[in-house]
Design a protein around this motif. Sequence first.
Motif, PDB file in Angstrom:
ATOM      1  N   ALA A   1       0.841  -1.194   0.000  1.00  0.00           N
ATOM      2  CA  ALA A   1       0.000   0.000   0.000  1.00  0.00           C
ATOM      3  C   ALA A   1       0.878   1.246   0.000  1.00  0.00           C
ATOM      4  O   ALA A   1       2.069   1.196   0.334  1.00  0.00           O
TER       5      ALA A   1
ATOM      6  N   ALA B   1      -2.115   5.875   1.986  1.00  0.00           N
ATOM      7  CA  ALA B   1      -3.203   4.939   2.298  1.00  0.00           C
ATOM      8  C   ALA B   1      -3.104   4.434   3.730  1.00  0.00           C
ATOM      9  O   ALA B   1      -4.099   4.408   4.461  1.00  0.00           O
TER      10      ALA B   1
ATOM     11  N   THR C   1      -8.936   7.386  10.475  1.00  0.00           N
ATOM     12  CA  THR C   1     -10.130   6.574  10.733  1.00  0.00           C
ATOM     13  C   THR C   1     -10.257   6.251  12.216  1.00  0.00           C
ATOM     14  O   THR C   1     -11.378   6.182  12.744  1.00  0.00           O
TER      15      THR C   1
ATOM     16  N   SER D   1      -7.217  -6.968  14.021  1.00  0.00           N
ATOM     17  CA  SER D   1      -6.174  -6.222  13.314  1.00  0.00           C
ATOM     18  C   SER D   1      -4.923  -7.074  13.117  1.00  0.00           C
ATOM     19  O   SER D   1      -4.222  -6.938  12.111  1.00  0.00           O
TER      20      SER D   1
ATOM     21  N   ASP E   1      -5.675  -6.715   4.620  1.00  0.00           N
ATOM     22  CA  ASP E   1      -5.373  -5.537   3.799  1.00  0.00           C
ATOM     23  C   ASP E   1      -5.664  -4.258   4.587  1.00  0.00           C
ATOM     24  O   ASP E   1      -6.176  -4.299   5.715  1.00  0.00           O
ATOM     25  N   VAL E   2      -5.374  -3.126   3.964  1.00  0.00           N
ATOM     26  CA  VAL E   2      -5.520  -1.832   4.635  1.00  0.00           C
ATOM     27  C   VAL E   2      -6.982  -1.505   4.895  1.00  0.00           C
ATOM     28  O   VAL E   2      -7.313  -0.897   5.922  1.00  0.00           O
ATOM     29  N   LEU E   3      -7.879  -1.894   3.990  1.00  0.00           N
ATOM     30  CA  LEU E   3      -9.290  -1.586   4.170  1.00  0.00           C
ATOM     31  C   LEU E   3      -9.829  -2.198   5.461  1.00  0.00           C
ATOM     32  O   LEU E   3     -10.548  -1.537   6.230  1.00  0.00           O
ATOM     33  N   VAL E   4      -9.493  -3.463   5.693  1.00  0.00           N
ATOM     34  CA  VAL E   4      -9.947  -4.123   6.923  1.00  0.00           C
ATOM     35  C   VAL E   4      -9.338  -3.433   8.143  1.00  0.00           C
ATOM     36  O   VAL E   4     -10.010  -3.218   9.159  1.00  0.00           O
TER      37      VAL E   4
ATOM     38  N   ASP F   1      -8.520  -0.322   8.367  1.00  0.00           N
ATOM     39  CA  ASP F   1      -9.223   0.946   8.538  1.00  0.00           C
ATOM     40  C   ASP F   1     -10.537   0.752   9.284  1.00  0.00           C
ATOM     41  O   ASP F   1     -10.884   1.525  10.184  1.00  0.00           O
ATOM     42  N   LEU F   2     -11.293  -0.279   8.891  1.00  0.00           N
ATOM     43  CA  LEU F   2     -12.571  -0.539   9.546  1.00  0.00           C
ATOM     44  C   LEU F   2     -12.380  -0.921  11.015  1.00  0.00           C
ATOM     45  O   LEU F   2     -13.139  -0.463  11.891  1.00  0.00           O
TER      46      LEU F   2
END
Length: 411
Positions: free
Chosen positions: A41, A45, A52, A91, A96-99, A101-102
């Motif tokens: 990433a 990003a 977040t 975590s 990935d980065v999206l997970v 972030d959530l």
Amino acid sequence: MQSRPLTRGLTLLLAVVCGITTANAYYAQPLLDRMAHDLNASSSAVSLLVTTGQIGVACGLLFVVPAADIMRRQFLLTALFALDALALAGSALAPDVLVLDLLAVLIGVGAVAIPILTAYAAGLADDATRGRALGVIMGGVLFGILLSRTVASLIAALGGWRTVYAVAALAMAVVTVAVPRIVRDGSRPLRMAYGAQVLSVLTQFRDHPVLRTRCFLGACVMGAFTAFWTSVAFLLTAPPFSYSQIGIGVFALSGVAGALITSGGGRLIDRYRHWRWQSSGVCLAVLALSFALLMLGGTSIVWLVAGAVVMDAAIQAVHVTNQSVVYELNDDARSRLASGYMISFALGGAVGSACSAEAYHRWGWNGSCWVGVALAAAGLLAWAFGSGAERARQHQLRARYEEAGRSPTTV
């Protein structure tokens, strides 16, 4: 169940719990470069993890913290700590980065246990010791933020960044089990609907001009704080420093010196309450000047350390003073006051981290520092033009204490 008195031991214990909890939102900062590499990433990003996380804090402050006035704190705190533990464990396994972030949003929501614990301590303390108690607890929070970077760097050097989250999840599991034994809240919850309680947070802003000003000052100092710590990891991993993960962790200890400088500041706040507005202006000016040292630190570790120490001390001083003022506004609405103040604090942090990441990408280290300067300057402007309400309150407090036959130096 009766509320226990706020002893020195209980204050220290609450400071430790707050430090462990707040650290969860900051473990990623010194690891951003390594995470970007492992997850393929970009630096911008992975930098969104900080933003977040602060958004999660803001959501939790608005929708969760007000509930602390209408339900038992033990249950609410246990739920928040359990959520934190589960999100941290997730975590460690994120693909990935999206997970990430959530999950960072959920970690941020869990972190709002801190203002609930702070409001709990403020309610147990009397006027003569509240500033000192808040100073100790906020010192624990700042130590947690600063040591999180050192701990994360050292653990990542040994076992990778995923191990950092696994260890943090284990620590929060221990806190989850321990918190019902620490917090014994004998106060009766208010009889108010949840929706009305959330709306009451906005009512506090309407009713208290002092709260509005102090919230803006808090947003500015937190924004300056995250502006620095979001970008400094990229600075230290690049030439001329080219630090390893351990080197970044050792540098993060510089912030601890700033926390130590202001750890006893709560006592001064208690003694010289009539100087709180003036001291806030001085500290905001010092904060702005600290970024001049940090700009020089772009090529010199000595200036970088000196700037970090001064910056962290100034931010801690303003933050503790803000809370000392805010918690006096309404004894029956401390959780809602905490919610309002910390929402602003978190949003300021989100803005600071996002602007700093973009400024670093476009203009390098000096660009990030100018973000910090701008935020400190905005705080100074608010301080200069927003003094009327707080000065009037200072005069009222002075008159009240003089009528009671107490020294005005304790006002």
